[in-house]
Design an enzyme around this catalytic site. Structure first.
Site, short mmCIF file in Angstrom:
data_model
loop_
_atom_site.label_atom_id
_atom_site.label_comp_id
_atom_site.label_asym_id
_atom_site.label_seq_id
_atom_site.Cartn_x
_atom_site.Cartn_y
_atom_site.Cartn_z
N HIS A 1 -3.44 7.21 2.34
CA HIS A 1 -3.79 5.90 1.79
C HIS A 1 -5.15 5.50 2.34
CE1 HIS A 1 -4.06 1.75 0.96
NE2 HIS A 1 -3.78 1.37 2.19
N CYS B 1 0.81 -1.23 0.00
CA CYS B 1 0.00 0.00 0.00
C CYS B 1 0.84 1.28 0.00
CB CYS B 1 -0.96 -0.01 1.17
SG CYS B 1 -2.12 -1.37 1.08
N ASN C 1 -10.30 0.17 -0.50
CA ASN C 1 -8.83 0.27 -0.39
C ASN C 1 -8.23 -0.36 -1.65
OD1 ASN C 1 -6.13 -0.27 0.16
ND2 ASN C 1 -6.48 -0.90 2.27
O1 UT7 Z 1 -4.04 -1.25 3.30
C1 UT7 Z 1 -3.01 -1.76 4.11
C2 UT7 Z 1 -3.24 -1.48 5.49
N1 UT7 Z 1 -4.47 -2.11 5.91
C3 UT7 Z 1 -5.11 -1.60 6.91
O2 UT7 Z 1 -4.67 -0.59 7.41
C4 UT7 Z 1 -6.29 -2.35 7.48
C5 UT7 Z 1 -6.27 -2.18 8.97
N2 UT7 Z 1 -7.32 -2.89 9.67
C6 UT7 Z 1 -8.62 -2.57 9.59
O3 UT7 Z 1 -9.02 -1.72 8.82
C7 UT7 Z 1 -9.57 -3.24 10.54
O4 UT7 Z 1 -8.82 -3.95 11.49
C8 UT7 Z 1 -10.57 -4.19 9.86
C9 UT7 Z 1 -11.59 -3.38 9.05
C10 UT7 Z 1 -9.86 -5.20 8.99
C11 UT7 Z 1 -11.36 -4.93 10.94
O5 UT7 Z 1 -12.01 -4.01 11.78
P1 UT7 Z 1 -11.86 -4.10 13.36
O6 UT7 Z 1 -12.69 -3.02 13.89
O7 UT7 Z 1 -10.39 -4.11 13.68
O8 UT7 Z 1 -12.52 -5.48 13.64
P2 UT7 Z 1 -11.91 -6.74 14.37
O9 UT7 Z 1 -10.94 -7.45 13.49
O10 UT7 Z 1 -11.49 -6.37 15.75
O11 UT7 Z 1 -13.19 -7.63 14.51
C12 UT7 Z 1 -14.30 -7.24 15.35
C13 UT7 Z 1 -15.42 -8.22 15.09
C14 UT7 Z 1 -14.96 -9.68 15.13
O12 UT7 Z 1 -16.00 -10.45 15.70
P3 UT7 Z 1 -15.94 -10.91 17.24
O13 UT7 Z 1 -14.67 -11.73 17.32
O14 UT7 Z 1 -15.88 -9.64 18.03
O15 UT7 Z 1 -17.19 -11.70 17.39
C15 UT7 Z 1 -14.81 -10.03 13.68
O16 UT7 Z 1 -14.96 -11.40 13.44
O17 UT7 Z 1 -15.96 -8.01 13.78
C16 UT7 Z 1 -15.94 -9.24 13.07
N3 UT7 Z 1 -15.75 -8.96 11.66
C17 UT7 Z 1 -16.78 -8.70 10.85
N4 UT7 Z 1 -18.10 -8.68 11.05
C18 UT7 Z 1 -18.89 -8.39 10.00
C19 UT7 Z 1 -14.59 -8.86 10.97
N5 UT7 Z 1 -14.86 -8.56 9.68
C20 UT7 Z 1 -16.20 -8.48 9.58
C21 UT7 Z 1 -17.09 -8.19 8.54
N6 UT7 Z 1 -18.40 -8.15 8.78
N7 UT7 Z 1 -16.65 -7.92 7.27
#
Ligand code: UT7
Length: 319
Positions: free
Chosen positions: A232, A109, A262
């Site tokens: 980004h 990225c 993204n």
């Molecule tokens: O481009 C290169 C750099 N990339 C980035 O900078 C990406 C950085 N990371 C992120 O943007 C975020 O971490 C994500 C968008 C990938 C995830 O968001 P988050 O707020 O960090 O969610 P999380 O991984 O802590 O997950 C929270 C909950 C989990 O469920 P439980 O374990 O709390 O029951 C996940 O399983 O949300 C769940 N979850 C989803 N639920 C519905 C994860 N993805 C999804 C989804 N839809 N698509």
């Protein structure tokens, strides 16, 4: 010293909405919008390659610059058509630029900013007077359709700039930390991209804020001198957190996450082309670009937006 002479972008025609993804993944439009700011993304049709998007964006940037040739071509991508050779020579050839030096840059990225540093360096060294820098991705080709943590985030697209001699691009500040190489990866021998979202999120906010401040300082500027932050497009919450750390208002943050998600290396030039084509970015505006990605890698640079007409379009439609 270098300046942007032209800017273009190309998106594949197919729009994939959050609701489309929710038909086969355990997710929802509400979750995706509130946690990422993404409303839709573009995914290339099977058979459309990263090179196809790169050529279209490159042609648009050349037209925007009023040039038919350049002295070098750089392509930043995570998703080359094949792992060997680099796609830059093929992209150059399809643009009628047989014979010019052409190479790829792999910084995920942060690819556009690493490419920008390469382009500026070629000009500073006297090796080139004009460089076409294209950042292009078909990230959809490496997404695991069953992984809701990545499949909802990434989109396809390409953005390009022509760089030439002049003033406007500030020092490019770059960094890396390979200790985090496993956080964003396609494991060796595997097909799909994997990301440890939470760790990446935390690291992204800190690194982007720090490197952005360093780029400002190296340009002799402070946050008050910035008209727009062009981060980004990783996640709306990351972009807003970086802006807060810099003391910038949310209204100064350019964003196209809602429409394209993204697009990895392509995200900054696609964002700039979109903002310029739609009047949000004007000649003379001071822009702070900053990125973070796999590697881990990060980078930032200031730009004075040039007086050019951006060519922002869709692959297969008239340019
Ligand atoms: O481009 C290169 C750099 N990339 C980035 O900078 C990406 C950085 N990371 C992120 O943007 C975020 O971490 C994500 C968008 C990938 C995830 O968001 P988050 O707020 O960090 O969610 P999380 O991984 O802590 O997950 C929270 C909950 C989990 O469920 P439980 O374990 O709390 O029951 C996940 O399983 O949300 C769940 N979850 C989803 N639920 C519905 C994860 N993805 C999804 C989804 N839809 N698509």
């Amino acid at each position: 010293m270098s300046v942007i002479l032209g800017v273009g972008a190309s998106l594949p025609p197919r729009v994939v909405t959050n609701d489309d993804l929710a038909t086969r993944l355990d997710t929802s439009d509400e979750w995706i919008r509130s946690r990422t700011g993404i409303g839709a993304r573009r995914w290339a049709e099977p058979g459309t390659t990263t090179s196809d998007l790169a050529v279209d964006a490159g042609a648009r940037a050349l037209r925007s610059a009023g040039l038919s040739t350049v002295d070098a071509v750089i392509v930043a991508t995570t998703t080359p058509d094949r792992s060997c050779p680099a796609i830059a020579p093929a992209v150059a050839a399809r643009l009628g630029l047989v014979g010019v030096p052409a190479h790829d840059v792999a910084a995920v990225c942060t690819g556009f900013l690493y490419g920008l540093a390469n382009a500026v360096g070629l000009i500073a060294s006297g090796a080139a007077r004009t460089v076409l820098l294209v950042a292009a991705e078909t990230f959809s080709t490496i997404l695991d359709p069953d992984d809701r943590g990545t499949a909802v985030i990434f989109g396809d697209g390409a953005g390009a700039v022509v760089i030439g001699e002049g003033e406007g691009i500030g020092p490019c500040v770059l960094g890396s930390d390979g200790r985090g190489a496993d956080l964003i990866q396609v494991p060796a021998g595997e097909r799909y991209f994997r990301m440890s979202g939470k760790e990446v999120f935390r690291e992204a906010v800190e690194r982007m804020a720090d490197v952005a401040l360093e780029a400002l300082a190296r340009t002799g500027l402070g946050p008050d001198d910035v008209d727009h932050l062009a981060p980004h497009q990783a996640n709306r919450r990351i972009c807003d957190a970086v802006a807060r750390r810099l003391g910038l208002d949310e209204s100064e943050v350019l964003s196209d996450l809602d429409a394209v998600g993204n697009t990895a290396a392509a995200s900054i030039p696609v964002l700039l082309a979109d903002a310029a084509a739609h009047g949000r970015l004007k000649a003379g505006d001071r822009v702070l670009t900053v990125a973070f990605g796999g590697g881990l890698t990060w980078g930032a640079a200031t730009l004075v937006w040039p007086d050019v007409t951006a060519d922002f379009g869709v692959l297969g439609e008239d340019r």
